[in-house]
Design a protein around this motif. Structure first.
Motif, mmCIF file in Angstrom:
data_model
loop_
_atom_site.group_PDB
_atom_site.id
_atom_site.type_symbol
_atom_site.label_atom_id
_atom_site.label_comp_id
_atom_site.label_asym_id
_atom_site.label_seq_id
_atom_site.Cartn_x
_atom_site.Cartn_y
_atom_site.Cartn_z
ATOM 1 N N GLY A 185 35.482 38.304 31.302
ATOM 2 C CA GLY A 185 35.127 39.679 30.389
ATOM 3 C C GLY A 185 33.510 39.906 30.560
ATOM 4 O O GLY A 185 33.303 40.644 29.541
ATOM 5 N N GLU A 186 32.967 39.492 31.233
ATOM 6 C CA GLU A 186 31.345 39.586 31.361
ATOM 7 C C GLU A 186 30.934 40.852 32.202
ATOM 8 O O GLU A 186 29.924 40.890 32.111
ATOM 9 C CB GLU A 186 30.725 38.420 31.609
ATOM 10 C CG GLU A 186 30.938 37.346 30.361
ATOM 11 C CD GLU A 186 30.823 35.878 30.939
ATOM 12 O OE1 GLU A 186 30.455 35.581 31.958
ATOM 13 O OE2 GLU A 186 31.177 35.035 29.935
ATOM 14 N N VAL A 187 31.945 41.259 33.194
ATOM 15 C CA VAL A 187 31.843 42.253 34.122
ATOM 16 C C VAL A 187 32.663 43.243 34.375
ATOM 17 O O VAL A 187 33.918 43.048 33.875
ATOM 18 C CB VAL A 187 31.679 41.441 35.467
ATOM 19 C CG1 VAL A 187 31.463 42.605 36.682
ATOM 20 C CG2 VAL A 187 30.750 40.281 35.619
ATOM 21 N N ASP A 188 32.306 44.460 34.172
ATOM 22 C CA ASP A 188 33.362 45.756 34.288
ATOM 23 C C ASP A 188 33.609 46.269 35.467
ATOM 24 O O ASP A 188 34.719 46.689 35.534
ATOM 25 C CB ASP A 188 32.469 46.700 33.347
ATOM 26 C CG ASP A 188 32.260 46.315 31.911
ATOM 27 O OD1 ASP A 188 33.124 45.868 31.195
ATOM 28 O OD2 ASP A 188 31.137 46.555 31.423
ATOM 29 N N VAL A 189 32.679 45.818 36.465
ATOM 30 C CA VAL A 189 33.073 46.425 37.892
ATOM 31 C C VAL A 189 32.547 45.396 38.896
ATOM 32 O O VAL A 189 31.538 45.037 38.854
ATOM 33 C CB VAL A 189 32.138 47.859 38.007
ATOM 34 C CG1 VAL A 189 32.655 48.481 39.394
ATOM 35 C CG2 VAL A 189 32.445 48.945 36.961
ATOM 36 N N VAL A 190 33.652 44.980 39.528
ATOM 37 C CA VAL A 190 33.382 44.056 40.643
ATOM 38 C C VAL A 190 33.465 44.805 41.935
ATOM 39 O O VAL A 190 34.477 45.485 42.444
ATOM 40 C CB VAL A 190 34.355 42.999 40.695
ATOM 41 C CG1 VAL A 190 34.032 41.869 41.823
ATOM 42 C CG2 VAL A 190 34.352 42.055 39.465
ATOM 43 N N VAL A 191 32.317 44.946 42.859
ATOM 44 C CA VAL A 191 32.359 45.935 43.931
ATOM 45 C C VAL A 191 32.179 44.479 45.120
ATOM 46 O O VAL A 191 31.359 43.724 45.175
ATOM 47 C CB VAL A 191 30.850 46.412 43.954
ATOM 48 C CG1 VAL A 191 30.846 47.428 45.399
ATOM 49 C CG2 VAL A 191 30.645 47.431 42.626
ATOM 50 N N THR A 192 33.005 45.216 46.172
ATOM 51 C CA THR A 192 33.150 44.222 47.434
ATOM 52 C C THR A 192 33.748 45.083 48.626
ATOM 53 O O THR A 192 34.374 46.028 48.516
ATOM 54 C CB THR A 192 33.898 42.976 46.944
ATOM 55 O OG1 THR A 192 34.204 42.137 48.193
ATOM 56 C CG2 THR A 192 35.294 43.374 46.681
ATOM 57 N N ASP A 193 33.832 44.537 49.684
ATOM 58 C CA ASP A 193 34.259 45.072 51.076
ATOM 59 C C ASP A 193 35.786 44.892 50.768
ATOM 60 O O ASP A 193 36.157 44.172 50.105
ATOM 61 C CB ASP A 193 33.821 44.380 52.032
ATOM 62 C CG ASP A 193 33.954 43.163 52.292
ATOM 63 O OD1 ASP A 193 35.184 42.479 52.930
ATOM 64 O OD2 ASP A 193 33.353 42.107 51.744
ATOM 65 N N GLY A 194 36.500 45.608 51.506
ATOM 66 C CA GLY A 194 38.054 45.736 51.487
ATOM 67 C C GLY A 194 38.648 44.295 51.903
ATOM 68 O O GLY A 194 39.629 43.801 51.333
ATOM 69 N N PHE A 195 37.995 43.709 52.865
ATOM 70 C CA PHE A 195 38.387 42.264 53.251
ATOM 71 C C PHE A 195 38.438 41.406 51.969
ATOM 72 O O PHE A 195 39.485 40.719 51.556
ATOM 73 C CB PHE A 195 37.782 41.819 54.404
ATOM 74 C CG PHE A 195 38.432 40.653 55.212
ATOM 75 C CD1 PHE A 195 39.513 40.796 56.052
ATOM 76 C CD2 PHE A 195 38.060 39.160 54.693
ATOM 77 C CE1 PHE A 195 40.067 39.831 56.644
ATOM 78 C CE2 PHE A 195 38.799 38.193 55.260
ATOM 79 C CZ PHE A 195 39.842 38.567 56.334
ATOM 80 N N SER A 196 37.181 40.933 51.512
ATOM 81 C CA SER A 196 37.090 40.039 50.474
ATOM 82 C C SER A 196 37.462 40.726 49.161
ATOM 83 O O SER A 196 38.449 39.727 48.337
ATOM 84 C CB SER A 196 35.597 39.828 50.206
ATOM 85 O OG SER A 196 34.688 39.703 51.437
ATOM 86 N N GLY A 197 37.647 41.607 49.028
ATOM 87 C CA GLY A 197 38.374 42.343 47.776
ATOM 88 C C GLY A 197 39.864 42.066 47.676
ATOM 89 O O GLY A 197 40.578 41.535 46.755
ATOM 90 N N ASN A 198 40.385 42.345 48.877
ATOM 91 C CA ASN A 198 41.908 41.844 49.136
ATOM 92 C C ASN A 198 42.256 40.572 49.006
ATOM 93 O O ASN A 198 42.967 40.209 48.463
ATOM 94 C CB ASN A 198 42.213 42.543 50.554
ATOM 95 C CG ASN A 198 43.796 42.500 50.650
ATOM 96 O OD1 ASN A 198 44.552 41.500 51.014
ATOM 97 N ND2 ASN A 198 44.478 43.794 50.549
ATOM 98 N N ILE A 199 41.295 39.719 49.512
ATOM 99 C CA ILE A 199 41.492 38.193 49.473
ATOM 100 C C ILE A 199 41.612 37.766 47.934
ATOM 101 O O ILE A 199 42.476 36.998 47.583
ATOM 102 C CB ILE A 199 40.434 37.352 50.344
ATOM 103 C CG1 ILE A 199 40.611 37.891 51.723
ATOM 104 C CG2 ILE A 199 40.349 36.067 50.010
ATOM 105 C CD1 ILE A 199 41.528 37.128 52.545
#
Lengths: 351, 351
Positions: free
Chosen positions: A225-239
């Motif tokens: 609950g300390e972060v509103d948006v987590v940005v990442t590449d599609g590989f890491s994000g999917n993992i």
């Protein structure tokens, strides 16, 4: 306010027509201003609609002779954009016959077709698949990209941050959503060169971009609950997304197993049902269904292939919310107002 | 059989000497053939040992004047290998004064120091951080790399698979552990070129490598008990591991919160305590503590910085198990017997 109607690819998903129609009907029962364009085999849709007169009254059917299959390559599906339910649902957004499209079909095909038909927004190189994830805080957080782009450079990540912030403003009401880049440590030296470059650019431009940017976040901190948006590449994000889903299911299975292991536990389980129901509600991916391709000139939402009717209804609700808040126009405006000059600088830095 | 003694970096970890000594003492109570070399500030170790006569009798103290700090860069720490507790613990493995080393200190420094002092095995380019994760099946699964190598090529991944299989044979007793590469889909076309190349090489060589290799696994399927070894680069591995840990904690917090939300639930919680205790046991990362750097000429185990005494004791138990089963010699033998010719082919293919 009248809501533009939502095109539903009625043929996608593991369960097909029945679940998609049931889900749309459920969404319609919850919000009676929803209107639908149901795209797919007319006969089968009509049959499914027999049980849902409320939906039938709010829907038009667009007949499609063909279906994109789950294992079809995107390039192959693209050639059948004019005959498939998925292609026609997206095309309805392009022509304005619908305000948005929802599909539970093949993700790669949906992405490729949407990109070709709707094009990316000015200032965006690649669309990103973005979803809401539950947190311990008051609001869900936005995570992107979840698998549309296997490899991303700093410029892509900065664009994802801008789009994610726009989505988060709608969800959280915050003027300056707290944006972080997903990394394997929080020190500046951690991660790839592209991540470090993206962090430097976001840090320099956070004020202009109306976001609070404070560097990196690790995957075990994204749901506090300390972060509103987590940005990442599609590989890491999917993992990360699938690890979260898999662990939630793992825990639910363990819980079921452990409650079943003794009579005393069984009794305890019954007594504490309200608590475990709350937990189940939080853990069921159907309650967080509906991932949107941000960065296109139009709203396209992916419903999970294995979602049930509740899941489909939630994906429809996500779609309606994005339409209501004019997500596309808001991102375009953000890019023009805040990001335009910045993105040109970013482009140069990335070259 | 006598077990070589284990060097414990007594100064590492968030809580320092007290927890490391308590953990070693707990491990010693469980297995009285464990012997230790306790490395760090002699006075503080002696004070901590006052409460643990059982450990004192089984330990020798090696005084170190210096400590590697948590935020120290590996290159900086390397220069102080001869004075720090971490450096001296690793050196004890090199000289044979100990059979293995355990530290809860700075992971990057531990990796760099271990690599420099112990060198990688013949046939291994880079060591990988590897840990056991709980599954719904009978056995834990081995996952590697968990963060030692941010970017990996196909050759690294193939080597990780061989090392992970050797570890898994010890854990599961299987002759041919089920090995998979972590990816964002199971189709052959998914993921990066390096992943696809690694998959092709492992497929071709699985028989020689005494493993069952069946391509890719997604992050939501790793804990179903259907896979014994999950191979990935250090970036994705770290993201997956922390997403699992974070979600487990998230669920535990939700469960606590939901049980606390009504009197009825509180009562249910008490009645069903055996079940929730079982769950807690499965979710507590202390119960899965102890990650090993595979691929070095010696066993070095990383205990989590925030581990409690139970966690440290488990890291010691992991260390002892690897020593008992001669993991280093087994991997070297595997590489010579099975992998030698294969790895040369791999090297060529990757060029």
């Amino acid at each position: 306010m009248t809501l533009p109607r939502i095109a539903v690819d009625a043929m996608g998903g593991d369960e097909g027509v029945r679940v998609m129609i049931e889900g749309a009907a459920l969404a319609r029962r919850r919000h009676d201003r929803f209107k639908f364009l149901l795209v797919g085999d007319e006969e089968r849709i009509k049959t499914a609609l027999e049980n849902h007169p409320n939906l039938r009254g709010a829907s038009e059917i667009l007949h499609a002779t063909d279906v994109v299959s789950g294992d079809e390559k995107p390039t192959q599906a693209l050639r059948r954009a004019k005959t498939t339910s998925m292609g026609l649902a997206i095309n309805a957004v392009k022509t304005g016959a619908a305000g948005a499209a929802v599909s539970a079909g093949n993700t790669g095909a949906l992405m490729a077709m949407s990109k070709l038909a709707l094009r990316t927004m000015p200032g965006i190189d690649r669309p990103a698949l973005s979803a809401l994830l539950p947190t311990l805080g008051e609001n869900d957080m936005v995570m992107l990209d979840l698998g549309a782009n296997t490899e991303c450079d700093a410029r892509n990540l900065v664009q994802f941050a801008i789009m994610g912030a726009a989505y988060s403003r709608i969800v959280t009401g915050r003027d300056e959503p707290r944006v972080r880049l997903l990394n394997i440590g929080t020190e500046e030296t951690k991660g790839t060169d592209e991540l470090q470059m993206a962090a430097a650019q976001l840090k320099a431009a956070a004020k202009d971009l109306a976001m609070s940017f404070d560097g990196f976040v690790e995957a075990d901190k994204i749901n506090r609950g300390e972060v509103d948006v987590v940005v990442t590449d599609g590989f890491s994000g999917n993992i990360a997304l699938k690890a979260v889903e898999g662990t939630a299911r793992f825990v639910a299975d363990l819980l079921r197993r452990s409650f079943a292991s003794s009579l005393r536990s069984k009794f305890g389980f019954l007594v504490s049902r309200p608590a475990t129901e709350l937990l189940k509600h939080h853990l069921d991916p159907n309650n967080h269904n509906g991932a949107v391709f941000l960065g296109l000139n139009g709203v396209v939402v992916k419903s999970h292939g294995s979602a049930n009717a509740v899941g489909v209804a939630n994906a429809v609700a996500v779609t309606a919310r994005l339409l209501e808040h004019n997500i596309t126009e808001r991102i375009v405006a953000d890019l023009e107002r805040l990001g335009g000059s910045h993105l040109r600088r970013t482009a140069k830095a990335a070259e």
